[in-house]
Write a protein that holds these residues in place. Sequence first.
Motif, mmCIF file in Angstrom:
data_model
loop_
_atom_site.group_PDB
_atom_site.id
_atom_site.type_symbol
_atom_site.label_atom_id
_atom_site.label_comp_id
_atom_site.label_asym_id
_atom_site.label_seq_id
_atom_site.Cartn_x
_atom_site.Cartn_y
_atom_site.Cartn_z
ATOM 1 N N ASP A 9 -1.867 5.354 2.591
ATOM 2 C CA ASP A 9 -1.116 5.803 1.416
ATOM 3 C C ASP A 9 0.065 4.576 1.578
ATOM 4 O O ASP A 9 0.768 4.067 2.471
ATOM 5 C CB ASP A 9 -0.469 7.011 1.576
ATOM 6 C CG ASP A 9 -1.641 8.133 1.287
ATOM 7 O OD1 ASP A 9 -2.640 7.902 1.125
ATOM 8 O OD2 ASP A 9 -1.458 9.149 2.030
ATOM 9 N N TYR A 10 0.394 4.224 -0.157
ATOM 10 C CA TYR A 10 1.596 3.214 -0.039
ATOM 11 C C TYR A 10 2.917 3.841 0.191
ATOM 12 O O TYR A 10 3.974 3.494 -0.135
ATOM 13 C CB TYR A 10 1.456 2.680 -1.501
ATOM 14 C CG TYR A 10 1.161 3.698 -2.728
ATOM 15 C CD1 TYR A 10 2.365 4.300 -3.163
ATOM 16 C CD2 TYR A 10 0.026 4.033 -2.935
ATOM 17 C CE1 TYR A 10 2.160 5.191 -4.236
ATOM 18 C CE2 TYR A 10 -0.001 4.856 -4.346
ATOM 19 C CZ TYR A 10 0.885 5.452 -4.745
ATOM 20 O OH TYR A 10 0.899 6.493 -5.930
ATOM 21 N N VAL A 11 2.857 5.610 0.006
ATOM 22 C CA VAL A 11 4.435 5.990 -0.104
ATOM 23 C C VAL A 11 5.093 6.261 1.224
ATOM 24 O O VAL A 11 4.499 5.325 2.222
ATOM 25 C CB VAL A 11 4.091 7.487 -0.652
ATOM 26 C CG1 VAL A 11 3.670 7.621 -2.020
ATOM 27 C CG2 VAL A 11 3.191 8.145 0.414
ATOM 28 N N MET A 12 6.229 6.693 1.320
ATOM 29 C CA MET A 12 6.888 6.717 2.532
ATOM 30 C C MET A 12 6.267 7.624 3.456
ATOM 31 O O MET A 12 5.840 7.169 4.488
ATOM 32 C CB MET A 12 8.415 7.113 2.273
ATOM 33 C CG MET A 12 9.308 6.949 3.275
ATOM 34 S SD MET A 12 9.804 5.388 3.508
ATOM 35 C CE MET A 12 10.997 4.777 2.272
ATOM 36 N N THR A 13 6.096 8.883 2.971
ATOM 37 C CA THR A 13 5.215 9.936 3.759
ATOM 38 C C THR A 13 4.331 10.657 2.806
ATOM 39 O O THR A 13 4.623 10.735 1.594
ATOM 40 C CB THR A 13 6.007 10.862 4.384
ATOM 41 O OG1 THR A 13 6.833 11.561 3.556
ATOM 42 C CG2 THR A 13 7.016 10.114 5.431
ATOM 43 N N LEU B 267 7.052 3.512 5.150
ATOM 44 C CA LEU B 267 7.623 4.074 6.238
ATOM 45 C C LEU B 267 7.373 2.920 7.490
ATOM 46 O O LEU B 267 8.256 2.457 8.075
ATOM 47 C CB LEU B 267 6.983 5.490 6.421
ATOM 48 C CG LEU B 267 7.853 5.969 7.910
ATOM 49 C CD1 LEU B 267 9.422 6.041 7.617
ATOM 50 C CD2 LEU B 267 7.060 7.224 8.408
ATOM 51 N N GLN B 268 6.370 2.207 7.292
ATOM 52 C CA GLN B 268 6.013 1.118 8.184
ATOM 53 C C GLN B 268 7.051 0.194 7.654
ATOM 54 O O GLN B 268 7.402 -0.663 8.691
ATOM 55 C CB GLN B 268 4.616 0.717 8.054
ATOM 56 C CG GLN B 268 3.919 -0.295 8.741
ATOM 57 C CD GLN B 268 2.524 -0.687 8.814
ATOM 58 O OE1 GLN B 268 1.889 0.152 8.773
ATOM 59 N NE2 GLN B 268 2.172 -1.810 8.973
ATOM 60 N N CYS C 261 6.146 10.871 -1.079
ATOM 61 C CA CYS C 261 7.708 10.766 -0.889
ATOM 62 C C CYS C 261 7.840 9.168 -1.242
ATOM 63 O O CYS C 261 7.262 8.569 -0.390
ATOM 64 C CB CYS C 261 8.152 11.119 0.439
ATOM 65 S SG CYS C 261 9.937 10.883 0.611
ATOM 66 N N MET C 262 8.558 8.835 -2.443
ATOM 67 C CA MET C 262 8.765 7.699 -2.823
ATOM 68 C C MET C 262 10.361 7.620 -3.135
ATOM 69 O O MET C 262 11.018 8.319 -3.521
ATOM 70 C CB MET C 262 7.974 7.419 -4.197
ATOM 71 C CG MET C 262 6.641 6.812 -4.035
ATOM 72 S SD MET C 262 6.125 5.327 -3.366
ATOM 73 C CE MET C 262 6.682 4.364 -4.616
ATOM 74 N N PRO C 263 10.835 6.428 -2.808
ATOM 75 C CA PRO C 263 12.258 6.125 -3.112
ATOM 76 C C PRO C 263 12.465 6.033 -4.446
ATOM 77 O O PRO C 263 11.540 5.847 -5.364
ATOM 78 C CB PRO C 263 12.460 4.716 -2.433
ATOM 79 C CG PRO C 263 11.316 4.455 -1.668
ATOM 80 C CD PRO C 263 10.187 5.263 -1.995
ATOM 81 N N VAL C 264 13.593 6.190 -5.070
ATOM 82 C CA VAL C 264 13.935 6.061 -6.452
ATOM 83 C C VAL C 264 13.780 4.595 -6.925
ATOM 84 O O VAL C 264 13.760 3.633 -6.197
ATOM 85 C CB VAL C 264 15.271 6.396 -6.845
ATOM 86 C CG1 VAL C 264 15.763 8.013 -6.396
ATOM 87 C CG2 VAL C 264 16.280 5.664 -6.370
#
Length: 156
Positions: free
Chosen positions: A22-26, A65-66, A95-98
Amino acid sequence: MARYGTSPEDDATRVSMPEHRDYVMTSMVVQNQVEGLEVRLNDDGSWYAVPPELDTCAILAGGLLQVVTNGRVRACLHRVKTPSNRDRFSALVGCMPVQGSTVRAMAELVSEDHPLMYRPCDPYEYVRFQFSEEGRRSKDALKAFCGVAKDEHVEA
């Protein structure tokens, strides 16, 4: 919500969602009591089933996150198989940053022994790259997008 339908054949090896990170944070995955989520924990090619236990969820590290951990936490390679003859449902939360933010390695995780692995990046530009033709062709979209070459010096 994600729905993975039943297989038209009796095939215990059916992959409903190919392996990916996944590309997201988590990502948080809540399974609906039907097996199917599998993760690869190391590079030996072994897949491990994540049991769909009641009142539990799986938390998966994503590509962003990586970047933040300077490669110390690797994005989780996972896939979905639907070997049973039942529809599989799961709730997915990423979970993605703004928008407008920059994702970068935490300074405490960059050292002479563990040099910077990823340049700071715009998370939404990374998402666009990952789904572009170039990103899909890449073996490692994160490294292709913002990875630091071994001989490249970049300030965090």
